[in-house]
Design a protein around this motif. Structure first.
Motif, mmCIF file in Angstrom:
data_model
loop_
_atom_site.group_PDB
_atom_site.id
_atom_site.type_symbol
_atom_site.label_atom_id
_atom_site.label_comp_id
_atom_site.label_asym_id
_atom_site.label_seq_id
_atom_site.Cartn_x
_atom_site.Cartn_y
_atom_site.Cartn_z
ATOM 1 N N THR A 177 0.868 -1.246 0.064
ATOM 2 C CA THR A 177 0.010 -0.015 0.035
ATOM 3 C C THR A 177 0.926 1.335 0.068
ATOM 4 O OG1 THR A 177 -1.859 -1.198 1.155
ATOM 5 C CG2 THR A 177 -1.756 1.378 1.215
ATOM 6 N N PRO A 178 0.979 2.135 -1.138
ATOM 7 C CA PRO A 178 2.032 3.200 -1.268
ATOM 8 C C PRO A 178 1.485 4.161 -0.228
ATOM 9 C CG PRO A 178 0.975 2.556 -3.300
ATOM 10 C CD PRO A 178 0.230 1.811 -2.413
ATOM 11 N N THR A 179 2.885 4.631 0.683
ATOM 12 C CA THR A 179 2.683 5.741 1.341
ATOM 13 C C THR A 179 3.116 7.101 0.840
ATOM 14 O OG1 THR A 179 4.860 5.440 2.365
ATOM 15 C CG2 THR A 179 3.019 3.991 3.272
ATOM 16 N N PHE A 180 3.277 8.093 1.393
ATOM 17 C CA PHE A 180 3.595 9.244 1.022
ATOM 18 C C PHE A 180 5.286 9.197 0.609
ATOM 19 C CE2 PHE A 180 6.532 13.147 1.946
ATOM 20 C CZ PHE A 180 5.917 14.017 1.169
ATOM 21 N N LEU A 181 6.160 8.171 1.358
ATOM 22 C CA LEU A 181 7.598 8.170 1.108
ATOM 23 C C LEU A 181 7.622 7.360 -0.279
ATOM 24 C CD1 LEU A 181 9.021 7.473 4.544
ATOM 25 C CD2 LEU A 181 9.145 9.678 3.010
ATOM 26 N N ASP A 182 6.573 6.551 -0.358
ATOM 27 C CA ASP A 182 6.609 5.861 -1.843
ATOM 28 C C ASP A 182 6.341 6.760 -2.976
ATOM 29 O OD1 ASP A 182 7.150 3.196 -0.604
ATOM 30 O OD2 ASP A 182 5.021 3.152 0.143
ATOM 31 N N HIS A 183 5.523 7.466 -2.606
ATOM 32 C CA HIS A 183 5.156 8.530 -3.708
ATOM 33 C C HIS A 183 6.527 9.437 -4.079
ATOM 34 C CE1 HIS A 183 1.194 7.025 -3.818
ATOM 35 N NE2 HIS A 183 0.750 7.724 -2.698
ATOM 36 N N LEU A 184 7.100 9.598 -2.845
ATOM 37 C CA LEU A 184 8.404 10.858 -2.957
ATOM 38 C C LEU A 184 9.400 10.121 -3.655
ATOM 39 C CD1 LEU A 184 9.592 13.473 -2.044
ATOM 40 C CD2 LEU A 184 10.351 12.322 -0.128
ATOM 41 N N ILE A 185 9.602 8.831 -3.422
ATOM 42 C CA ILE A 185 10.715 8.113 -4.265
ATOM 43 C C ILE A 185 10.330 7.766 -5.585
ATOM 44 C CG2 ILE A 185 11.788 5.863 -4.278
ATOM 45 C CD1 ILE A 185 11.302 5.547 -1.225
ATOM 46 N N ALA A 186 9.083 7.408 -5.752
ATOM 47 C CA ALA A 186 8.651 7.451 -7.274
ATOM 48 C C ALA A 186 8.810 8.583 -8.131
ATOM 49 C CB ALA A 186 7.211 6.715 -7.461
ATOM 50 N N PHE A 187 8.380 9.837 -7.495
ATOM 51 C CA PHE A 187 8.652 11.096 -8.197
ATOM 52 C C PHE A 187 10.242 11.364 -8.332
ATOM 53 C CE2 PHE A 187 9.116 15.444 -7.666
ATOM 54 C CZ PHE A 187 8.299 16.024 -8.880
ATOM 55 N N ILE A 197 8.515 -1.359 -9.959
ATOM 56 C CA ILE A 197 7.568 -2.365 -10.502
ATOM 57 C C ILE A 197 6.523 -2.577 -9.405
ATOM 58 C CG2 ILE A 197 7.321 -4.532 -11.198
ATOM 59 C CD1 ILE A 197 9.646 -4.502 -12.998
ATOM 60 N N ALA A 198 7.013 -2.654 -8.172
ATOM 61 C CA ALA A 198 6.316 -2.985 -7.036
ATOM 62 C C ALA A 198 5.220 -1.740 -6.674
ATOM 63 C CB ALA A 198 6.942 -3.416 -5.810
ATOM 64 N N TYR A 199 5.609 -0.702 -6.925
ATOM 65 C CA TYR A 199 4.917 0.720 -6.676
ATOM 66 C C TYR A 199 4.023 0.798 -7.713
ATOM 67 C CZ TYR A 199 3.698 5.379 -6.508
ATOM 68 O OH TYR A 199 3.232 6.726 -6.459
ATOM 69 N N LEU A 200 4.302 0.530 -9.126
ATOM 70 C CA LEU A 200 3.560 0.564 -10.401
ATOM 71 C C LEU A 200 2.494 -0.491 -10.291
ATOM 72 C CD1 LEU A 200 5.966 2.058 -13.029
ATOM 73 C CD2 LEU A 200 4.330 3.453 -11.721
ATOM 74 N N ALA A 201 2.811 -1.444 -10.052
ATOM 75 C CA ALA A 201 1.821 -2.800 -10.148
ATOM 76 C C ALA A 201 0.614 -2.284 -9.268
ATOM 77 C CB ALA A 201 2.844 -3.744 -9.854
ATOM 78 N N VAL A 202 0.754 -1.625 -8.197
ATOM 79 C CA VAL A 202 -0.333 -1.418 -7.464
ATOM 80 C C VAL A 202 -1.280 -0.739 -8.249
ATOM 81 C CG1 VAL A 202 -1.247 -0.225 -5.374
ATOM 82 C CG2 VAL A 202 0.815 -1.611 -5.390
ATOM 83 N N LEU A 230 23.606 5.689 -1.451
ATOM 84 C CA LEU A 230 22.810 6.469 -0.223
ATOM 85 C C LEU A 230 21.425 6.163 -0.723
ATOM 86 C CD1 LEU A 230 25.191 9.540 0.233
ATOM 87 C CD2 LEU A 230 24.455 7.698 1.910
ATOM 88 N N PHE A 231 21.083 6.404 -1.838
ATOM 89 C CA PHE A 231 19.637 6.704 -2.248
ATOM 90 C C PHE A 231 18.986 5.238 -1.876
ATOM 91 C CE2 PHE A 231 16.337 7.265 -5.766
ATOM 92 C CZ PHE A 231 15.375 7.573 -4.731
ATOM 93 N N VAL A 232 19.779 4.267 -2.387
ATOM 94 C CA VAL A 232 19.301 2.727 -2.054
ATOM 95 C C VAL A 232 19.038 2.698 -0.512
ATOM 96 C CG1 VAL A 232 19.935 0.490 -2.183
ATOM 97 C CG2 VAL A 232 20.083 1.640 -4.282
ATOM 98 N N ALA A 233 19.952 3.062 0.279
ATOM 99 C CA ALA A 233 20.088 2.684 1.642
ATOM 100 C C ALA A 233 18.883 3.487 2.282
ATOM 101 C CB ALA A 233 21.145 3.390 2.245
ATOM 102 N N PHE A 234 18.323 4.666 1.642
ATOM 103 C CA PHE A 234 17.149 5.281 1.927
ATOM 104 C C PHE A 234 15.923 4.370 1.641
ATOM 105 C CE2 PHE A 234 13.542 8.265 0.634
ATOM 106 C CZ PHE A 234 13.226 8.705 1.977
ATOM 107 N N VAL A 235 15.742 4.138 0.482
ATOM 108 C CA VAL A 235 14.614 3.261 -0.143
ATOM 109 C C VAL A 235 14.485 1.886 0.871
ATOM 110 C CG1 VAL A 235 13.734 1.943 -2.088
ATOM 111 C CG2 VAL A 235 14.867 4.215 -2.487
#
Length: 233
Positions: free
Chosen positions: A2-12, A155-160, A53-58
């Protein structure tokens, strides 16, 4: 998922921020490298640090939300899919090896063709043994980190939102956007690889094979670049 705000931020960030920054920064990097070739190694080191660093955040966000490794593709493949993935990866590696062999045997004509293909990214290519080592580290980093970001997470994000296979296609397009700074032709090649890597990932359920192929593809590009533009040992 279930996407959260942080997921949307990463995708953006993957969809818009990274392509725009790359488009903005690449001409500046080229000028710096032309003025001082040592800046090339600095670019490699900065890219490695930024990606990890970005991957560690994700990953921190992913696991903090209670999601498992399997949903991100961070699993060792098993069953028949192991052999399918291994076979496809072996074929891909063999083709990359063949490409290097053909260029070596093709002499100056083949090297000239490589130089023509690298026009848009010539300043990124390693020239010396030291640069080649740093480029190799960057290639392995990209193979791991970009697969986690663009295949695993995206892909996990967009699949939703779209479903699995449309997410694979959309993810490949977004991956190409991130490479537009290299020119339309290179971005198109990136989209083809991203599509194949996405299919391989979904079919086999593991990022292992796409990671290996991604790193090998970048390493091959660096080797060809050094052969064509730098010392040819």
């Amino acid at each position: 998922m279930t996407p959260t705000f942080l997921d949307h931020l990463i995708a953006f960030t993957l969809l818009a921020v990274i392509p725009l920054l790359a488009r903005w920064n690449y001409p500046r990097h080229r000028e710096k490298i032309r003025a001082d070739p040592r800046a090339r190694r600095g670019l490699y080191r900065n890219t490695i640090a930024q990606q990890w660093l970005f991957v560690a955040f994700v990953l921190g966000v992913w696991f903090a939300l209670g999601r498992g490794c399997a949903a991100l593709g961070l699993v060792v493949p098993s069953g028949i899919r192991t052999y399918v993935g291994l076979a496809i990866t072996a074929v891909g590696l063999a083709l990359l090896r063949l490409q290097l062999t053909l260029v070596r045997r093709g002499g100056e004509d083949a090297l000239a063709a490589v130089r023509a293909q690298l026009t848009a990214v010539d300043e990124l290519m390693p020239r010396t043994a030291t640069e080649a080592r740093w480029f190799g580290a960057m290639s392995v980093t990209a193979g791991i980190c970009e697969e986690v970001l663009y295949r695993g997470f995206l892909i996990a994000y967009l699949a939703v939102l779209l479903g699995t296979w449309p997410a694979v296609v959309a993810g490949a397009v977004i991956f190409a956007f991130g490479h537009l700074y290299q020119g339309v032709a290179n971005a198109a090649k990136s989209s083809v690889f991203a599509l194949l890597a996405g299919v391989l990932y979904v079919a086999c359920g593991s990022l292992l094979w796409p990671m290996i192929l991604h790193a090998a593809l970048d390493l091959t590009g660096g080797t060809l670049g050094r052969m064509a533009l730098g010392d040819r040992r």
